[in-house]
Design a protein around this motif. Structure first.
Motif, PDB file in Angstrom:
ATOM      1  N   VAL A  56       0.839  -1.194   0.000  1.00 52.45           N
ATOM      2  CA  VAL A  56       0.000   0.000   0.000  1.00 52.45           C
ATOM      3  C   VAL A  56       0.879   1.251   0.000  1.00 52.45           C
ATOM      4  N   GLY A  57       1.950   1.225   0.780  1.00 53.76           N
ATOM      5  CA  GLY A  57       2.870   2.361   0.815  1.00 53.76           C
ATOM      6  C   GLY A  57       3.537   2.599  -0.523  1.00 53.76           C
ATOM      7  N   ALA A  58       3.944   1.536  -1.203  1.00 49.59           N
ATOM      8  CA  ALA A  58       4.571   1.672  -2.519  1.00 49.59           C
ATOM      9  C   ALA A  58       3.586   2.241  -3.527  1.00 49.59           C
ATOM     10  N   MET A  59       2.331   1.811  -3.445  1.00 47.50           N
ATOM     11  CA  MET A  59       1.323   2.354  -4.357  1.00 47.50           C
ATOM     12  C   MET A  59       1.088   3.830  -4.065  1.00 47.50           C
ATOM     13  N   ALA A  60       0.998   4.204  -2.806  1.00 48.26           N
ATOM     14  CA  ALA A  60       0.791   5.610  -2.441  1.00 48.26           C
ATOM     15  C   ALA A  60       1.944   6.478  -2.936  1.00 48.26           C
ATOM     16  N   GLU A  61       3.158   5.970  -2.854  1.00 48.41           N
ATOM     17  CA  GLU A  61       4.316   6.722  -3.358  1.00 48.41           C
ATOM     18  C   GLU A  61       4.246   6.895  -4.869  1.00 48.41           C
ATOM     19  N   THR A  62       3.828   5.855  -5.583  1.00 47.59           N
ATOM     20  CA  THR A  62       3.688   5.943  -7.032  1.00 47.59           C
ATOM     21  C   THR A  62       2.614   6.962  -7.406  1.00 47.59           C
ATOM     22  N   THR A  76      -4.118  15.794  -6.060  1.00 47.90           N
ATOM     23  CA  THR A  76      -4.652  14.466  -5.777  1.00 47.90           C
ATOM     24  C   THR A  76      -4.477  14.160  -4.296  1.00 47.90           C
ATOM     25  N   ARG A  77      -5.515  13.603  -3.694  1.00 47.79           N
ATOM     26  CA  ARG A  77      -5.472  13.221  -2.281  1.00 47.79           C
ATOM     27  C   ARG A  77      -5.654  11.704  -2.172  1.00 47.79           C
ATOM     28  N   VAL A  78      -4.916  11.091  -1.267  1.00 45.53           N
ATOM     29  CA  VAL A  78      -4.972   9.645  -1.085  1.00 45.53           C
ATOM     30  C   VAL A  78      -5.291   9.336   0.368  1.00 45.53           C
ATOM     31  N   SER A  79      -6.201   8.395   0.581  1.00 43.32           N
ATOM     32  CA  SER A  79      -6.480   7.924   1.934  1.00 43.32           C
ATOM     33  C   SER A  79      -6.603   6.404   1.895  1.00 43.32           C
ATOM     34  N   ARG A  80      -6.436   5.820   3.065  1.00 41.68           N
ATOM     35  CA  ARG A  80      -6.517   4.366   3.166  1.00 41.68           C
ATOM     36  C   ARG A  80      -7.707   3.995   4.038  1.00 41.68           C
ATOM     37  N   PRO A  81      -8.765   3.467   3.399  1.00 37.17           N
ATOM     38  CA  PRO A  81      -9.919   3.034   4.194  1.00 37.17           C
ATOM     39  C   PRO A  81      -9.522   1.918   5.156  1.00 37.17           C
ATOM     40  N   VAL A 102      -6.473  -1.429   0.026  1.00 35.50           N
ATOM     41  CA  VAL A 102      -7.002  -0.509  -0.980  1.00 35.50           C
ATOM     42  C   VAL A 102      -6.652   0.924  -0.625  1.00 35.50           C
ATOM     43  N   LEU A 103      -6.636   1.749  -1.648  1.00 38.83           N
ATOM     44  CA  LEU A 103      -6.474   3.192  -1.473  1.00 38.83           C
ATOM     45  C   LEU A 103      -7.626   3.901  -2.144  1.00 38.83           C
ATOM     46  N   TRP A 104      -8.109   4.944  -1.510  1.00 37.00           N
ATOM     47  CA  TRP A 104      -9.135   5.820  -2.063  1.00 37.00           C
ATOM     48  C   TRP A 104      -8.402   7.054  -2.573  1.00 37.00           C
ATOM     49  N   VAL A 105      -8.545   7.327  -3.856  1.00 40.74           N
ATOM     50  CA  VAL A 105      -7.801   8.396  -4.499  1.00 40.74           C
ATOM     51  C   VAL A 105      -8.781   9.440  -5.003  1.00 40.74           C
ATOM     52  N   SER A 112      -6.738  -1.239  -5.730  1.00 40.68           N
ATOM     53  CA  SER A 112      -6.337  -2.356  -4.889  1.00 40.68           C
ATOM     54  C   SER A 112      -4.826  -2.521  -4.942  1.00 40.68           C
ATOM     55  N   ALA A 113      -4.217  -2.618  -3.778  1.00 42.07           N
ATOM     56  CA  ALA A 113      -2.771  -2.827  -3.687  1.00 42.07           C
ATOM     57  C   ALA A 113      -2.463  -4.247  -3.225  1.00 42.07           C
TER      58      ALA A 113
END
Length: 94
Positions: free
Chosen positions: A2-8, A17-22, A27-30, A71-72
């Protein structure tokens, strides 16, 4: 993963763009800038076999048109390229 996806996402998606993790899951909500339509973006990406969940499907009233869920659960080089492609098509530096 999840962290690697958020960094990408941070590197490749448009400014604002804002990212949060439910809670729960991988998964990430973008949330993209307000002028984005992730349903249209989904249709363009589907031709490239890149699939995500447009935010609009999570609302009965048409909200979240500028959001998407990623989905990560599987993170590899192919997933990283796909996420970067979504960011480019959304107007990011890719």
């Amino acid at each position: 993963q999840v962290g690697a996806m958020a960094e990408t996402i941070a590197r490749t998606f448009p400014e604002g763009t804002r990212v949060s993790r439910p809670a729960g899951g991988f998964v990430l909500w973008v949330e993209l800038p307000d002028d984005q339509d992730t349903t249209a973006l989904y249709e363009r990406e589907l031709a490239e076999s890149i699939v995500f969940s447009p935010g609009e499907v999570f609302s009965a009233s048409g909200k979240f048109r500028n959001a998407l869920r990623l989905s990560a659960g599987i993170w590899n080089e192919g997933t990283a390229r796909a996420v970067a492609r979504i960011g480019r098509l959304a107007g990011g530096p890719g």
